[in-house]
Motif scaffolding. Structure first.
Motif, PDB file in Angstrom:
ATOM      1  N   GLY A  68      -6.165   2.866 -10.520  1.00 57.83           N
ATOM      2  CA  GLY A  68      -6.877   2.714  -9.256  1.00 57.83           C
ATOM      3  C   GLY A  68      -7.069   4.046  -8.553  1.00 57.83           C
ATOM      4  O   GLY A  68      -7.371   5.061  -9.175  1.00 57.83           O
ATOM      5  N   ARG A  69      -6.864   4.038  -7.243  1.00 61.13           N
ATOM      6  CA  ARG A  69      -7.103   5.242  -6.452  1.00 61.13           C
ATOM      7  C   ARG A  69      -6.029   6.279  -6.721  1.00 61.13           C
ATOM      8  O   ARG A  69      -4.875   6.091  -6.372  1.00 61.13           O
ATOM      9  CB  ARG A  69      -7.133   4.895  -4.968  1.00 61.13           C
ATOM     10  CG  ARG A  69      -7.431   6.117  -4.089  1.00 61.13           C
ATOM     11  CD  ARG A  69      -7.279   5.790  -2.616  1.00 61.13           C
ATOM     12  NE  ARG A  69      -7.373   6.984  -1.792  1.00 61.13           N
ATOM     13  CZ  ARG A  69      -7.059   7.038  -0.503  1.00 61.13           C
ATOM     14  NH1 ARG A  69      -6.644   5.951   0.105  1.00 61.13           N
ATOM     15  NH2 ARG A  69      -7.170   8.164   0.169  1.00 61.13           N
ATOM     16  N   ARG A  70      -6.432   7.374  -7.363  1.00 64.60           N
ATOM     17  CA  ARG A  70      -5.499   8.463  -7.684  1.00 64.60           C
ATOM     18  C   ARG A  70      -6.192   9.791  -7.355  1.00 64.60           C
ATOM     19  O   ARG A  70      -6.634  10.502  -8.241  1.00 64.60           O
ATOM     20  CB  ARG A  70      -5.110   8.404  -9.167  1.00 64.60           C
ATOM     21  CG  ARG A  70      -4.213   7.238  -9.512  1.00 64.60           C
ATOM     22  CD  ARG A  70      -4.030   7.108 -11.000  1.00 64.60           C
ATOM     23  NE  ARG A  70      -3.589   8.349 -11.632  1.00 64.60           N
ATOM     24  CZ  ARG A  70      -2.323   8.766 -11.631  1.00 64.60           C
ATOM     25  NH1 ARG A  70      -1.388   8.058 -11.035  1.00 64.60           N
ATOM     26  NH2 ARG A  70      -1.999   9.890 -12.243  1.00 64.60           N
ATOM     27  N   ASP A  71      -6.329  10.076  -6.089  1.00 59.82           N
ATOM     28  CA  ASP A  71      -6.991  11.307  -5.688  1.00 59.82           C
ATOM     29  C   ASP A  71      -6.034  12.178  -4.891  1.00 59.82           C
ATOM     30  O   ASP A  71      -4.891  11.807  -4.622  1.00 59.82           O
ATOM     31  CB  ASP A  71      -8.271  11.026  -4.891  1.00 59.82           C
ATOM     32  CG  ASP A  71      -8.014  10.172  -3.651  1.00 59.82           C
ATOM     33  OD1 ASP A  71      -6.895  10.220  -3.104  1.00 59.82           O
ATOM     34  OD2 ASP A  71      -8.932   9.461  -3.222  1.00 59.82           O
TER      35      ASP A  71
ATOM     36  N   PRO B 133       0.804  -1.231   0.000  1.00 59.87           N
ATOM     37  CA  PRO B 133       0.000   0.000   0.000  1.00 59.87           C
ATOM     38  C   PRO B 133       0.831   1.272   0.000  1.00 59.87           C
ATOM     39  O   PRO B 133       0.309   2.359  -0.255  1.00 59.87           O
ATOM     40  CB  PRO B 133      -0.825  -0.122   1.290  1.00 59.87           C
ATOM     41  CG  PRO B 133      -0.034  -1.045   2.170  1.00 59.87           C
ATOM     42  CD  PRO B 133       0.636  -2.014   1.240  1.00 59.87           C
ATOM     43  N   ARG B 134       2.129   1.147   0.273  1.00 60.65           N
ATOM     44  CA  ARG B 134       2.999   2.318   0.260  1.00 60.65           C
ATOM     45  C   ARG B 134       3.475   2.660  -1.154  1.00 60.65           C
ATOM     46  O   ARG B 134       4.172   3.657  -1.347  1.00 60.65           O
ATOM     47  CB  ARG B 134       4.210   2.066   1.159  1.00 60.65           C
ATOM     48  CG  ARG B 134       3.856   1.816   2.617  1.00 60.65           C
ATOM     49  CD  ARG B 134       5.058   1.338   3.395  1.00 60.65           C
ATOM     50  NE  ARG B 134       5.580   0.060   2.876  1.00 60.65           N
ATOM     51  CZ  ARG B 134       6.627  -0.567   3.383  1.00 60.65           C
ATOM     52  NH1 ARG B 134       7.266  -0.065   4.433  1.00 60.65           N
ATOM     53  NH2 ARG B 134       7.049  -1.716   2.859  1.00 60.65           N
TER      54      ARG B 134
END
Length: 250
Positions: free
Chosen positions: A154-157, A147-148
């Protein structure tokens, strides 16, 4: 002095506030408009056209906001456009910065072990080799799912980008080598600009602006506000003060 880490935390902590503000009204704008603008415009009686234009614009704005949504024609937008623009700009700047930094410092994922084509002299040797391949495959899957790790899908916010950049600034462990001074400076510049936009959009920071219009005495007018406080204008020359309630003698 405000640090890069503080800027990145500000963005992450207040991103939910920006989302909540998208569908709300009443957030302050800077410099403040409405009655304050009328008071300051009245300082210069020679510019009657400017005063009249400000009054017309205020009247039109009231009519625009009071329209029944079922009426034909322009109505109030369902989202606060200024907040939406801020979120888009900040998110684009942070994710782009994270993409660039990751391309320079993030280690590629470990490769999966290749298929075994070797022959072994005994079943024990074959079992030892299989356990070794299984161990390497598990390490590769774990490394890929770390997760690092910054990801391009995917999640790119903005929250994910700000927290990942924060980890780089604070030299936290992960699949990355330490950033250098030039990379830290790049992150700092992006973070400062993004945090300033977020704070300005939410009116959570003190602000000061010198107006182009001058006091009748010829002095410059400084406007102070932000942090949810009513705006106040102050003449640096004669000391006269204006609030939304009217002028106060120096």
């Amino acid at each position: 002095m405000t640090t890069t880490a503080t800027h990145l935390r500000t963005i992450a902590l207040h991103w939910t506030d920006l989302r909540d503000a998208l569908a709300t009204t009443g957030l302050a704008t800077w410099p403040p408009a409405g009655r304050m603008a009328d008071y300051l415009s009245a300082l210069d009686r020679a510019d009657e056209q400017l005063v009249e234009a400000a009054r017309w614009q205020a009247a039109y704005a009231r009519q625009y906001l009071d329209r029944d949504p079922s009426q034909v024609g322009e109505t109030r937008p369902p989202l606060r456009i200024a907040i939406l623009d801020t979120m888009r700009v900040v998110e684009a700047a942070l994710t782009h910065c994270a993409d660039d930094i990751a391309s320079q410092v993030q280690r590629p994922p470990m490769g999966m072990p290749s298929a075994c084509l070797a022959t072994y002299g005994s079943q024990r040797e074959a079992d030892i080799a299989k356990r070794d391949r299984d161990r390497k495959a598990e390490l590769a899957r774990t490394d890929l799912a770390d997760p690092r790790r910054w990801r391009h899908t995917g999640r790119r916010d903005a929250v994910r980008a700000s927290l990942w950049l924060l980890a780089r600034i604070e030299h936290r462990p992960g699949p990355c080598r330490p950033i250098n001074d030039a990379q830290a400076k790049r992150i700092g510049t992006v973070a400062a600009g993004a945090a300033e936009r977020v704070e300005r959009a939410l009116d959570i920071t003190a602000q000061k602006r010198t107006l182009a219009q001058r006091c009748p005495c010829g002095g410059e007018i400084d406007m102070h506000g932000g942090e949810g406080r009513p705006p106040v204008a102050h003449c640096a020359g004669c000391g006269r003060i204006w609030t939304t309630g009217g002028a106060i003698a120096a």
